[in-house]
Every structure is written in C-alpha cells, then in structure tokens.
Design a protein around this motif. Structure first.
Motif, PDB file in Angstrom:
ATOM      1  N   ARG A   1     -54.880  48.359 -67.474  1.00  0.00           N
ATOM      2  CA  ARG A   1     -53.612  48.249 -67.300  1.00  0.00           C
ATOM      3  C   ARG A   1     -54.017  47.537 -66.262  1.00  0.00           C
ATOM      4  NH1 ARG A   1     -49.313  48.934 -69.708  1.00  0.00           N
ATOM      5  NH2 ARG A   1     -48.723  51.181 -71.031  1.00  0.00           N
ATOM      6  N   LYS A   2     -53.063  46.550 -65.252  1.00  0.00           N
ATOM      7  CA  LYS A   2     -53.323  46.318 -63.805  1.00  0.00           C
ATOM      8  C   LYS A   2     -53.628  46.764 -63.114  1.00  0.00           C
ATOM      9  CE  LYS A   2     -52.290  41.553 -65.024  1.00  0.00           C
ATOM     10  NZ  LYS A   2     -51.522  39.484 -64.784  1.00  0.00           N
TER      11      LYS A   2
ATOM     12  N   SER B   1     -46.907  49.580 -65.860  1.00  0.00           N
ATOM     13  CA  SER B   1     -47.667  48.240 -64.847  1.00  0.00           C
ATOM     14  C   SER B   1     -48.115  47.667 -66.061  1.00  0.00           C
ATOM     15  CB  SER B   1     -48.570  49.224 -64.769  1.00  0.00           C
ATOM     16  OG  SER B   1     -49.854  48.321 -64.230  1.00  0.00           O
ATOM     17  N   GLU B   2     -48.404  45.818 -66.669  1.00  0.00           N
ATOM     18  CA  GLU B   2     -48.365  45.346 -67.512  1.00  0.00           C
ATOM     19  C   GLU B   2     -49.964  45.963 -67.858  1.00  0.00           C
ATOM     20  OE1 GLU B   2     -49.429  40.062 -67.520  1.00  0.00           O
ATOM     21  OE2 GLU B   2     -48.067  41.080 -65.995  1.00  0.00           O
ATOM     22  N   ALA B   3     -49.622  45.874 -69.649  1.00  0.00           N
ATOM     23  CA  ALA B   3     -51.186  45.291 -69.663  1.00  0.00           C
ATOM     24  C   ALA B   3     -51.579  44.348 -70.011  1.00  0.00           C
ATOM     25  CB  ALA B   3     -50.364  46.391 -71.242  1.00  0.00           C
ATOM     26  N   ILE B   4     -53.208  44.625 -70.068  1.00  0.00           N
ATOM     27  CA  ILE B   4     -53.802  42.938 -70.099  1.00  0.00           C
ATOM     28  C   ILE B   4     -54.364  43.114 -71.293  1.00  0.00           C
ATOM     29  CG2 ILE B   4     -56.551  42.433 -69.234  1.00  0.00           C
ATOM     30  CD1 ILE B   4     -56.342  43.816 -66.966  1.00  0.00           C
TER      31      ILE B   4
ATOM     32  N   GLY C   1     -59.152  46.391 -63.956  1.00  0.00           N
ATOM     33  CA  GLY C   1     -57.994  47.003 -63.888  1.00  0.00           C
ATOM     34  C   GLY C   1     -57.942  48.682 -64.405  1.00  0.00           C
ATOM     35  N   TYR C   2     -57.247  48.978 -64.788  1.00  0.00           N
ATOM     36  CA  TYR C   2     -57.201  50.755 -64.662  1.00  0.00           C
ATOM     37  C   TYR C   2     -56.792  51.272 -66.494  1.00  0.00           C
ATOM     38  CZ  TYR C   2     -56.955  49.620 -60.363  1.00  0.00           C
ATOM     39  OH  TYR C   2     -56.854  49.192 -58.827  1.00  0.00           O
ATOM     40  N   VAL C   3     -57.524  52.030 -66.428  1.00  0.00           N
ATOM     41  CA  VAL C   3     -57.763  52.874 -67.554  1.00  0.00           C
ATOM     42  C   VAL C   3     -56.712  55.029 -67.016  1.00  0.00           C
ATOM     43  CG1 VAL C   3     -58.395  51.527 -69.594  1.00  0.00           C
ATOM     44  CG2 VAL C   3     -59.804  53.672 -68.699  1.00  0.00           C
TER      45      VAL C   3
END
Length: 444
Positions: free
Chosen positions: A396-397, A403-406, A435-437
């Motif tokens: 995710r962003k 949050s929007e998934a990349i 991004g983030y997980v």
C-alpha cells in the motif's frame, strides 16, 4: 369344361356376396377398423418407448461405471517414435518458455501453470538425455509416459535428473497431444493404478535417489534450486497481479475479508500442500532428525504451521511431522472464523495471538491514519534489510488498510525493509517502488 365354368361363376358370386355384406354393414365396420388401428398404434408407440428407455438406461449406466482393465504390461523404452517426437517438442518449448507452443502441445494447462513454465525457463539452458518409458493408456491411441530427463541449468555445470509422468492421447485428426485435463474418473483411476506397479516404482525410486544424492552432496546446487523456486514463485505472483482487473471496491472487500476479524473471534487458515518431489518426512525441523518416511511426488498433507526456518509442520498419520517447505506447493487454502473461547489447540493459540496482534495493529493504524505516515514511531530494535513475505499481502501507499493498494506481494517474495513502526506497519521497497505492508507478514 362346364365344371370349370361353374367354379369361376361360384367364386364371383361368393366375392360379390362378401362385398355386399361389407357394404351393408359399413356403419359398424368402420369404427371397428378405427379401434384396431388405434390399438396397433399404441402398441407400436409403447414398444418404441420401452426400447428408448432401455437404450438411455444402458448409456447412463455405461457412463457412470466406466472402468478400464489394468494390465501388467511392462514399460517399453523409446518404443514409439511419434511419442518421442511429441515429448522432444514439449521439452524444447519448455526450455524456450514458448507459451503458445506449450498450449498447443499440452492441452488443459491453466494460466498459472503456463506462467510457471515460462518463469522456470529463465533458469534452464537446455533439457536433454530424454528417455521415454511407456505403458498402454486406458483408451485407444493413448499412452502413459514416464519421461526421464536431465536439466542443464544456467550457472551450473552438472545436469539435474528428473522424471515426469505424461498422459498422451490421440485427437480426432490422429495427432498426438499431452492431456492435462482428464475429466473421466476411470482414466484417472487407471493411471493411478499403473503408476504404482513395480517397474514404475523402481524407476521413480532410482531417479529420486539420484536426484537426492546429487542435491544433498552439492550445496551450490541446493542453493540454486531454492533460488529458482523462489524466483519462479515471485515471477508467477507478479504476472498474476499484473493481470488482475479488480476495482477499488473489490480490493476493499478483499481486504475486509483478509485483514479484519470480528471482535472476540479468530481467523484460522488451513492449507493443503502437495509434494513436488520425493523428500524425507522427519520427526523435527532439522536435517539431522529421525526420518519417519518419504513423500511420493504429488502426495498431499495438511499444513499445521509454516515455520520461519524453512520447514513446515504437517499432519502425518495422526501425528505431527516436518518437511522442507521449498519442496511443496499450496493446493488449497481454507479460512474459518471461530470464537476465541473455543480454541484449545496450539494452532488456535497461535492464531489467537496473531489475531490479537492484528487487532492491535489495526487500532494503532486507525488512530494514526490522520497523521503523516512518516511521523510514526520507529521500532529501533526491528530488523531492516532483506526479508521474506510469509503470506499474500497488499502493498500500500500508506499505513492503513484504507490506503490505495499498489499491488499484491505474494508469499515467498523478497522485499527490502527500510523501517518498521510501532503502528505495526513496515516501510519497504519492492520492484523499485516504496510503500507499506504489515510487519506481521515479514520474516528474516
């Protein structure tokens, strides 16, 4: 002469009398004829219906009870040039990663299998020393082929032995093809039965022994094969992620089912895994542990836990046993939600702890969602650098499930962890994107 004339006259008179009678009684005769005709028609119709019913019943019975006689025919070595030619063509396409040729030769392969074959070809220089052992197939024009082959990998001098089972059939035009979509249960049962005949088992054991001896005695090869399997898994995952056409609403619904659980309940995921090779089943997660048995290729197990050290705890004969995770692939996955109060097993306790951690993570993320993700408190003791994703997770962003998934990062993928936060999220690099997980899906 007179007698003959009288005979003819008498016949004519009798004939006239018959027609006269019929004419005089036609009002009674016509209904009788009609009734007789109707009776005959009904009899014919009923008879035809009985015949149709019998034919249909026989056809249905044959369809339901299709069985094929299994003989003890010995394997033939390179006995059918046309079969050998098809197999050679198949391996040429496999080594080249030619998806179109594979689809033409190997009917019934799904998208994932094609992607896996193409990804594997990136590591294969060539496949040679092919020997085709065949047994008669269940239907006319079919063969069950056990194909020995040696794979030359890039960056490795030796050749890795292997054995593959192929079901080869003949189409309506008389052309051979590899059948990967067997719908008839009778055919499947036939192939299973002949595959446990003594000569097939001997061949399988011989190749498996050669393979295991080669891998166990060569650390570089073992490392290369592990790297190859991981790379193939990542490539397939990325290809599938690219082909996804889900909407943001679909993603939100998917996340709700994957990452959120009702308060007081725990999500438990059960996996069925299948052996891709013949390997040892051990009493603990160590290569020096006692060997309980060996797997057969394609044998399925219930996975109790995927350990961070590369082993899987599985259910074996009603007890716990351990196998190397790298030699297995996931066949099915089932997720159930249970009340926390009903959990009394080690698996459930682990799941409960994970759920509690997830709930804490979600609440922390929600509390900090209005703040900048960069201002979240860093966990100084948390590991950074190369780490492995333990399960499929959204990349995710921002630090929030909203949050929007990349994209989706699939299990087994390697990511570069930049920072980990007290919120339960980690900042990572993946495919040249940042991004983030969730940290819970990362392991050393």
């Amino acid at each position: 002469m007179r007698k003959k004339k009288n005979s003819v006259t008498n016949w004519r008179n009798e004939k006239k009398d018959i027609f006269a009678i019929l004419g005089d009684n036609k009002k009674f005769l016509m209904p009788a004829i009609l009734v007789i005709a109707v009776i005959i028609t009904v009899v014919i119709a009923v008879s035809a219906n009985h015949r149709a019913t019998e034919i249909a019943a026989n056809t249905a019975a044959e369809a339901e009870s299709t069985t094929f006689e299994v003989t003890e025919a010995a394997m033939e070595e390179n006995a059918h040039p046309e079969v050998n030619a098809l197999v050679e063509k198949y391996y040429e396409a496999s080594a080249a990663g030619d998806a179109d040729a594979l689809k033409e030769i190997y009917k019934g392969l799904d998208e994932t299998e094609i992607l896996k074959a193409v990804a594997t070809s990136e590591y294969i220089e060539k496949i040679d020393n092919i020997t085709v052992y065949t047994k008669p197939g269940p239907v006319e024009g079919s063969y069950v082929a056990y194909v020995y082959n040696e794979v030359k990998l890039f960056d490795y001098e030796g050749k890795v032995p292997g054995l593959e089972t192929l079901y080869i059939c003949t189409d309506e035009s008389g052309n051979l093809y590899i059948n990967g979509d067997i719908a008839d249960a009778g055919e499947l049962d036939y192939i299973k039965q002949i595959s446990v005949q003594a000569d097939v088992i001997d061949l399988n054991n011989k190749v498996a022994s050669s393979y295991n001896e080669m891998v166990s005695g060569d650390e570089a090869l073992a490392e290369l094969l592990t790297k190859m399997r991981s790379g193939v898994q990542v490539s397939v995952g990325e290809a599938l992620a690219t082909s996804e056409a889900t909407t943001p609403e679909d993603n939100a619904a998917e996340e709700a089912s994957e990452e959120e659980t009702e308060p007081g309940k725990t999500t438990i995921t059960t996996r069925i895994i299948k052996a891709t090779d013949v390997i040892n089943i051990r009493s603990s997660d160590s290569e020096t542990a006692d060997i309980l048995d060996k797997t057969t290729q394609g044998q399925e197990f219930k996975e109790l836990e995927a350990l961070a050290n590369g082993w899987s705890k599985v259910e074996y004969k009603g007890k716990e046993a351990y196998v190397k995770t790298e030699f297995f692939e996931v066949v099915s996955e089932e997720t159930t939600v249970v009340d926390n109060g009903e959990e009394n097993t080690e698996e459930a306790d682990n799941a409960s702890a994970a759920a509690a951690s997830s709930a804490s993570t979600d609440s922390s993320a929600a509390a900090s969602s209005s703040a900048s993700t960069e201002s979240s408190t860093k966990v100084s003791s948390a590991k950074t650098g190369k780490m492995t994703v333990t399960d499929s997770v959204k990349f995710r962003k921002g630090q929030s499930t909203d949050s929007e998934a990349i994209t989706t990062i699939y299990a087994g993928s390697t990511v570069n962890v930049i920072e980990q936060y007290a919120s339960g999220w980690a900042k990572i690099e993946y495919n040249n994107k940042t991004g983030y997980v969730k940290s819970e899906f990362l392991k050393d």
